[in-house]
Design an enzyme around this catalytic site. Structure first.
Site, PDB file in Angstrom:
ATOM      1  N   LYS A 125     113.311 103.264 -47.788  1.00  0.00           N
ATOM      2  CA  LYS A 125     113.469 101.817 -47.617  1.00  0.00           C
ATOM      3  C   LYS A 125     112.436 101.303 -46.617  1.00  0.00           C
ATOM      4  O   LYS A 125     112.055 102.017 -45.695  1.00  0.00           O
ATOM      5  CB  LYS A 125     114.874 101.482 -47.122  1.00  0.00           C
ATOM      6  CG  LYS A 125     115.938 101.587 -48.201  1.00  0.00           C
ATOM      7  CD  LYS A 125     117.277 101.011 -47.734  1.00  0.00           C
ATOM      8  CE  LYS A 125     118.324 101.188 -48.816  1.00  0.00           C
ATOM      9  NZ  LYS A 125     119.649 100.651 -48.446  1.00  0.00           N
ATOM     10  N   HIS A 176     121.515  92.992 -38.445  1.00  0.00           N
ATOM     11  CA  HIS A 176     122.857  93.356 -38.889  1.00  0.00           C
ATOM     12  C   HIS A 176     123.992  92.598 -38.200  1.00  0.00           C
ATOM     13  O   HIS A 176     124.993  93.192 -37.786  1.00  0.00           O
ATOM     14  CB  HIS A 176     123.093  94.867 -38.778  1.00  0.00           C
ATOM     15  CG  HIS A 176     123.615  95.426 -40.075  1.00  0.00           C
ATOM     16  ND1 HIS A 176     124.660  94.837 -40.761  1.00  0.00           N
ATOM     17  CD2 HIS A 176     123.224  96.486 -40.825  1.00  0.00           C
ATOM     18  CE1 HIS A 176     124.878  95.527 -41.878  1.00  0.00           C
ATOM     19  NE2 HIS A 176     124.010  96.524 -41.952  1.00  0.00           N
ATOM     20  N   GLU A 213     120.594  90.663 -50.683  1.00  0.00           N
ATOM     21  CA  GLU A 213     121.844  91.110 -50.057  1.00  0.00           C
ATOM     22  C   GLU A 213     121.975  90.562 -48.639  1.00  0.00           C
ATOM     23  O   GLU A 213     123.058  90.169 -48.219  1.00  0.00           O
ATOM     24  CB  GLU A 213     121.881  92.639 -50.034  1.00  0.00           C
ATOM     25  CG  GLU A 213     123.076  93.192 -49.278  1.00  0.00           C
ATOM     26  CD  GLU A 213     123.124  94.715 -49.236  1.00  0.00           C
ATOM     27  OE1 GLU A 213     122.247  95.376 -49.821  1.00  0.00           O
ATOM     28  OE2 GLU A 213     124.064  95.239 -48.620  1.00  0.00           O
ATOM     29  N   ARG A 258     121.520 105.018 -35.564  1.00  0.00           N
ATOM     30  CA  ARG A 258     121.358 105.088 -37.026  1.00  0.00           C
ATOM     31  C   ARG A 258     119.893 104.965 -37.449  1.00  0.00           C
ATOM     32  O   ARG A 258     119.462 105.590 -38.419  1.00  0.00           O
ATOM     33  CB  ARG A 258     122.190 103.970 -37.666  1.00  0.00           C
ATOM     34  CG  ARG A 258     121.887 103.746 -39.126  1.00  0.00           C
ATOM     35  CD  ARG A 258     122.829 102.760 -39.757  1.00  0.00           C
ATOM     36  NE  ARG A 258     122.348 102.365 -41.077  1.00  0.00           N
ATOM     37  CZ  ARG A 258     122.870 101.405 -41.809  1.00  0.00           C
ATOM     38  NH1 ARG A 258     123.916 100.722 -41.359  1.00  0.00           N
ATOM     39  NH2 ARG A 258     122.383 101.110 -42.990  1.00  0.00           N
ATOM     40  N   GLU A 262     110.699 101.493 -50.925  1.00  0.00           N
ATOM     41  CA  GLU A 262     111.752 100.798 -51.664  1.00  0.00           C
ATOM     42  C   GLU A 262     111.968  99.441 -51.001  1.00  0.00           C
ATOM     43  O   GLU A 262     112.327  99.377 -49.825  1.00  0.00           O
ATOM     44  CB  GLU A 262     113.052 101.617 -51.646  1.00  0.00           C
ATOM     45  CG  GLU A 262     114.225 100.917 -52.319  1.00  0.00           C
ATOM     46  CD  GLU A 262     115.532 101.736 -52.285  1.00  0.00           C
ATOM     47  OE1 GLU A 262     115.493 102.972 -52.495  1.00  0.00           O
ATOM     48  OE2 GLU A 262     116.590 101.132 -52.040  1.00  0.00           O
ATOM     49  N   TRP A 265     128.717 100.424 -38.608  1.00  0.00           N
ATOM     50  CA  TRP A 265     128.879  99.336 -39.567  1.00  0.00           C
ATOM     51  C   TRP A 265     129.344  98.057 -38.851  1.00  0.00           C
ATOM     52  O   TRP A 265     129.738  97.095 -39.487  1.00  0.00           O
ATOM     53  CB  TRP A 265     129.871  99.721 -40.683  1.00  0.00           C
ATOM     54  CG  TRP A 265     129.264 100.660 -41.687  1.00  0.00           C
ATOM     55  CD1 TRP A 265     127.955 101.019 -41.780  1.00  0.00           C
ATOM     56  CD2 TRP A 265     129.925 101.359 -42.760  1.00  0.00           C
ATOM     57  NE1 TRP A 265     127.754 101.893 -42.833  1.00  0.00           N
ATOM     58  CE2 TRP A 265     128.945 102.129 -43.447  1.00  0.00           C
ATOM     59  CE3 TRP A 265     131.251 101.421 -43.219  1.00  0.00           C
ATOM     60  CZ2 TRP A 265     129.241 102.923 -44.551  1.00  0.00           C
ATOM     61  CZ3 TRP A 265     131.546 102.212 -44.325  1.00  0.00           C
ATOM     62  CH2 TRP A 265     130.556 102.967 -44.973  1.00  0.00           C
ATOM     63  N   ARG A 308     116.086 109.657 -52.481  1.00  0.00           N
ATOM     64  CA  ARG A 308     116.170 108.605 -51.461  1.00  0.00           C
ATOM     65  C   ARG A 308     116.325 109.161 -50.044  1.00  0.00           C
ATOM     66  O   ARG A 308     117.051 110.137 -49.822  1.00  0.00           O
ATOM     67  CB  ARG A 308     117.315 107.656 -51.766  1.00  0.00           C
ATOM     68  CG  ARG A 308     117.024 106.824 -53.000  1.00  0.00           C
ATOM     69  CD  ARG A 308     118.167 105.905 -53.325  1.00  0.00           C
ATOM     70  NE  ARG A 308     118.036 104.575 -52.791  1.00  0.00           N
ATOM     71  CZ  ARG A 308     118.980 103.923 -52.144  1.00  0.00           C
ATOM     72  NH1 ARG A 308     120.125 104.497 -51.866  1.00  0.00           N
ATOM     73  NH2 ARG A 308     118.796 102.692 -51.744  1.00  0.00           N
ATOM     74  N   GLU A 368     126.345 107.575 -47.400  1.00  0.00           N
ATOM     75  CA  GLU A 368     127.448 106.648 -47.618  1.00  0.00           C
ATOM     76  C   GLU A 368     128.497 107.213 -48.580  1.00  0.00           C
ATOM     77  O   GLU A 368     128.945 106.542 -49.501  1.00  0.00           O
ATOM     78  CB  GLU A 368     126.914 105.309 -48.147  1.00  0.00           C
ATOM     79  CG  GLU A 368     126.015 104.604 -47.153  1.00  0.00           C
ATOM     80  CD  GLU A 368     125.574 103.202 -47.583  1.00  0.00           C
ATOM     81  OE1 GLU A 368     125.385 102.359 -46.702  1.00  0.00           O
ATOM     82  OE2 GLU A 368     125.430 102.970 -48.787  1.00  0.00           O
ATOM     83  N   GLU A 406     126.217  96.027 -58.206  1.00  0.00           N
ATOM     84  CA  GLU A 406     126.364  96.118 -56.758  1.00  0.00           C
ATOM     85  C   GLU A 406     125.300  95.241 -56.105  1.00  0.00           C
ATOM     86  O   GLU A 406     124.106  95.350 -56.417  1.00  0.00           O
ATOM     87  CB  GLU A 406     126.197  97.586 -56.324  1.00  0.00           C
ATOM     88  CG  GLU A 406     126.279  97.751 -54.823  1.00  0.00           C
ATOM     89  CD  GLU A 406     126.934  99.073 -54.401  1.00  0.00           C
ATOM     90  OE1 GLU A 406     127.563  99.744 -55.236  1.00  0.00           O
ATOM     91  OE2 GLU A 406     126.809  99.411 -53.211  1.00  0.00           O
ATOM     92  N   ASP A 425     118.272  98.793 -42.904  1.00  0.00           N
ATOM     93  CA  ASP A 425     118.714  98.454 -44.246  1.00  0.00           C
ATOM     94  C   ASP A 425     118.330  97.046 -44.684  1.00  0.00           C
ATOM     95  O   ASP A 425     119.166  96.143 -44.642  1.00  0.00           O
ATOM     96  CB  ASP A 425     120.241  98.602 -44.325  1.00  0.00           C
ATOM     97  CG  ASP A 425     120.740  98.545 -45.748  1.00  0.00           C
ATOM     98  OD1 ASP A 425     119.915  98.489 -46.662  1.00  0.00           O
ATOM     99  OD2 ASP A 425     121.967  98.564 -45.943  1.00  0.00           O
ATOM    100  N   ASN A 433     124.695 104.437 -56.470  1.00  0.00           N
ATOM    101  CA  ASN A 433     126.045 104.996 -56.326  1.00  0.00           C
ATOM    102  C   ASN A 433     126.496 105.282 -57.754  1.00  0.00           C
ATOM    103  O   ASN A 433     127.145 104.474 -58.396  1.00  0.00           O
ATOM    104  CB  ASN A 433     126.976 103.997 -55.649  1.00  0.00           C
ATOM    105  CG  ASN A 433     126.470 103.639 -54.256  1.00  0.00           C
ATOM    106  OD1 ASN A 433     126.037 104.503 -53.494  1.00  0.00           O
ATOM    107  ND2 ASN A 433     126.501 102.356 -53.917  1.00  0.00           N
TER     108      ASN A 433
HETATM  109  C1  BDP Z   1     123.149  98.981 -48.719  1.00  0.00           C
HETATM  110  C2  BDP Z   1     124.118  98.321 -49.647  1.00  0.00           C
HETATM  111  C3  BDP Z   1     124.906  99.285 -50.471  1.00  0.00           C
HETATM  112  C4  BDP Z   1     123.959 100.261 -51.142  1.00  0.00           C
HETATM  113  C5  BDP Z   1     123.138 100.954 -50.087  1.00  0.00           C
HETATM  114  C6  BDP Z   1     122.056 101.844 -50.675  1.00  0.00           C
HETATM  115  O1  BDP Z   1     124.998  97.539 -48.864  1.00  0.00           O
HETATM  116  O2  BDP Z   1     125.633  98.545 -51.416  1.00  0.00           O
HETATM  117  O3  BDP Z   1     124.655 101.197 -51.899  1.00  0.00           O
HETATM  118  O4  BDP Z   1     122.448 100.013 -49.317  1.00  0.00           O
HETATM  119  O5  BDP Z   1     120.917 101.407 -50.701  1.00  0.00           O
HETATM  120  O6  BDP Z   1     122.192  98.012 -48.419  1.00  0.00           O
HETATM  121  O7  BDP Z   1     122.332 102.956 -51.080  1.00  0.00           O
END
Ligand code: BDP
Length: 679
Positions: free
Chosen positions: A338, A499, A371, A314, A365, A522, A303, A270, A146, A343, A189
């Site tokens: 994070k 974003h 990404e 968010r 993190e 999103w 997490r 998610e 991923e 993100d 995931n």
């Molecule tokens: C986002 C990613 C997704 C990850 C998620 C995460 O797009 O693929 O699963 O974070 O950190 O940045 O859980």
């Protein structure tokens, strides 16, 4: 026969020239020495340690200095897994409490040798800033990764446990050389299948390889595993049967892997299952797993990346969710946060959770895999981003409480400390897709070991070890690396924008993106809020009030448009197009200049790089050159897309001295796949 001998001799004598320049050796490009110069003596008491043997072997192969004495001293607990190096005449003396400390000391010595630096007269002592320095792999059991942009997963689950790829050893060695001592093998995931005995045997095989390098194995778990593979009716953390299931699973794991590290958990985020599915809290979920792991010394990384499609911002949600749980987590739970509240964007303010929850162990993190930074096509050196976060003052309990101080061994609560980064490596020959992305893996390891190191120093070391010690190469390339993150911010999302990515791939721009009926949080418009008045997300007390999650005086500084740092302006404020910036430009003009500046920077990087041709090998020169071309095209794509789109709202011209768009907005809107990115 004679020919073979000659070939062997050549290989031995000219390793540097015959070496294939494909980046596979990373920064570990030491050349073998022909004849040992000194002796390597080991003082180890009764220990018959493979790590110690490895340390000795590395020196025997590559050390070109004099005698070295390696001494294991279990009484030196103060060193943790660090070490002390001193020098007496032509003899180097290295002490560590544990064998892994000796191995780290050996890599330190080799680094000094390769970079031409010496051991200070007074000697040196190194103690890591964090106890657990961990890579998170987002690798799936089917071999895909991923958000991975460097090929398939290193872990060949089909061949394991019987067949061990030589890459596993190389991975262990590369990590050990920069002090990384932990790895989470699979995607957050997570598939429940990993908890099945067959898979655990595969995990054990990897753990057996990594042990020698001082690396402990962790796995991500699916919270619904008891139900998914254990046949239970639910996975409620307060259900006795569920607790028993995890206890016996953990027992099974430790029977296979006595030094197993623990679990990483993404829960109720998610779409992942979690304790809230049963009306329980994150603390209930984390503690249940922590109790199962604690008899064996295992750790839970829980997490904090949680958010729901509610009406509320968010950026505020993780804080709202976790702050009420402060003090409720077991000692062997670390909240994994994070670096920013959204993100892994090109720039975010630090996550306010890091300056809250004084009674909870927290860890950072970071994301190495790019990404949101051009995948493995863009050259973006991330140490400046990491440092910006680590050095941020949270003002928790007054001035000086930086993120590093609150998360590293200085600020801990007598519990383990940790720092994580989402890995950027895969099966690609050069590991990370882009030769320069190796620097991000390297930088993470170095900062996890010592968060006081500067981005400059890390870049300097890395360039010398990876490319060459020629100053004419080092100086311009170091400058390029140090400027690269800010350049990416400028051509993608300057002034606190965030974003604006295409929903499908997070590679290119899609500020217009909208999926009818899709989750607002999103969609890019949720973040940029462009309208006829201006641009940006109002997170002040008149808006979403996210500023109130920062400790004073930051809440005021961020909350006031005239004191908010301009690089975060549109993160915290909805700013009118004609607002006067520090430069004297209006917001609109400044935005245009920033995007243009980002593009110009990449064009400059291309020029700098082309001048480097004579200093390095051809394969890597050409590979980086090709990537910079993609980056330059992408930068223009970003600029043209964002400026023309925002222009529909600002209704003002792009300043005439700037280059004109070369793409047509309507054409850009049709792009579905990432440009220049191979799928
Ligand atoms: C986002 C990613 C997704 C990850 C998620 C995460 O797009 O693929 O699963 O974070 O950190 O940045 O859980």
């Amino acid at each position: 026969m004679y020919f073979h001998f000659l070939l062997l001799a050549l290989l031995f004598i000219f390793p540097a020239t015959l070496r294939s320049e494909d980046g596979s050796q990373l920064w570990l490009r030491f050349s073998k020495q022909v004849k040992p110069v000194g002796t390597i003596q080991v003082i180890k008491g009764k220990s018959t340690d493979v790590t110690l043997a490895l340390a000795k072997q590395e020196l025997e192969c590559y050390w070109k200095g004099g005698d070295v004495i390696l001494k294991l001293d279990p009484s030196r607990k103060d060193l943790k897994d660090g070490y002390q190096i001193s020098q007496h005449e032509n003899q180097v003396y290295m002490i560590a409490g544990q064998s892994v400390g000796i191995l780290y000391a050996v890599y330190h010595l080799l680094r000094l040798q390769e970079t031409g630096a010496g051991i200070p007269r007074s000697g040196l002592v190194e103690i890591p800033a964090y106890d657990i320095r961990v890579l998170n792999h987002w690798d799936n059991l089917d071999g895909t990764i991923e958000r991975g942009y460097a090929g398939h997963s290193l872990w060949n689950w089909e061949e394991l446990p019987n067949k061990l790829s030589p890459r596993y050893e190389q991975y262990g060695r590369a990590n050990a050389s920069i002090g990384i001592n932990a790895t989470v093998l699979n995607n957050v995931n997570a598939s429940s299948d990993l908890m099945k005995t067959d898979y655990l045997k595969k995990v054990k095989a990897l753990a057996d390889v990594f042990r020698k390098y001082g690396i402990k194995v962790y796995v991500s778990i699916n919270f619904s595993s008891p139900q998914n593979i254990g046949g239970l009716t639910n996975s409620d953390p307060l259900n006795q049967e569920v607790k028993r299931w995890w206890k016996s699973k953990v027992k099974e794991i430790y029977a296979l892997i006595p030094d197993f590290g623990g679990f990483l958990v993404k829960a109720n985020s998610e779409g992942q299952p979690g304790p809230q599915d049963y009306g329980r809290t994150h603390a209930d979920g984390a503690n249940m797993l922590a109790d199962a792991l604690s008899p064996y010394g295992g750790t839970v990384f829980w997490r904090a990346f949680v958010y729901h499609p509610t009406k509320d911002d968010r950026a505020k949600q993780a804080y709202q969710e976790f702050v009420p749980l402060d003090g409720q987590f077991r000692d062997n739970v670390i909240l994994q946060v994070k670096n920013g509240p959204i993100d892994f964007q090109p720039r975010e303010p630090f996550n306010p959770l890091l300056g809250a929850m004084p009674n909870t162990a927290k860890m950072l993190e970071f994301q190495l895999t790019q990404e949101y930074l051009g995948f493995s096509n863009h050259l973006v050196y991330l140490a400046p981003l990491f440092k910006e976060v680590l050095d941020s003052d949270t003002y928790a309990n007054g001035k000086g409480q930086t993120v590093s101080k609150l998360t590293d061994n200085r600020g801990h609560l007598g519990r383990k400390t940790a720092i994580a980064a989402v890995s950027n490596i895969g099966l690609d020959t050069n590991w990370t897709g882009h030769h320069f992305a190796q620097a991000n893996w390297y930088a993470f390891g170095r900062l996890a070991w010592n968060n006081n190191l500067s981005s400059v120093q890390i870049a300097d070391e890395w360039i010398r070890m990876t490319f060459t010690g020629v100053q004419e190469f080092i100086d311009p390339i170091k400058k390029l690396m140090l400027e690269s993150r800010e350049a990416a911010v400028d051509y993608m999302m300057p002034l606190g924008l965030h974003h604006l990515f295409a929903f499908e791939h997070h590679y290119g721009p899609e500020p217009w993106g909208d999926i009818p009926g899709g989750r607002p949080d999103w969609m890019p418009w949720y973040y940029h809020n462009a309208d006829s008045v201006g641009l940006g997300f109002d997170r002040t007390v008149n808006g979403s009030r996210a500023v109130t999650q920062y400790n004073p005086p930051l809440n005021k500084i961020y909350g006031n448009i005239s004191t908010c740092p301009e690089n975060l302006l549109l993160w915290f404020h909805h700013v009118s197009w004609n607002y006067r910036m520090n430069s004297g430009n209006t917001l609109w003009t400044e935005l245009c200049f920033r995007y243009d500046h980002g593009v110009q920077k990449v064009r400059e990087f291309q020029k700098v790089w082309d001048r480097m041709e004579k200093y390095i090998d051809r394969p890597r020169f050409l590979a980086v050159q090709a990537k910079l071309r993609i980056q330059a095209r992408d930068a223009v794509w970003w600029k043209d897309a964002c400026l023309q789109y925002f222009q529909c709202f600002s209704r003002q011209p792009i300043p005439y001295e700037l280059e004109r768009p070369i793409h047509n907005l309507e054409e850009l809107k049709k792009i579905k796949l990432p440009m220049g990115h191979h799928n």
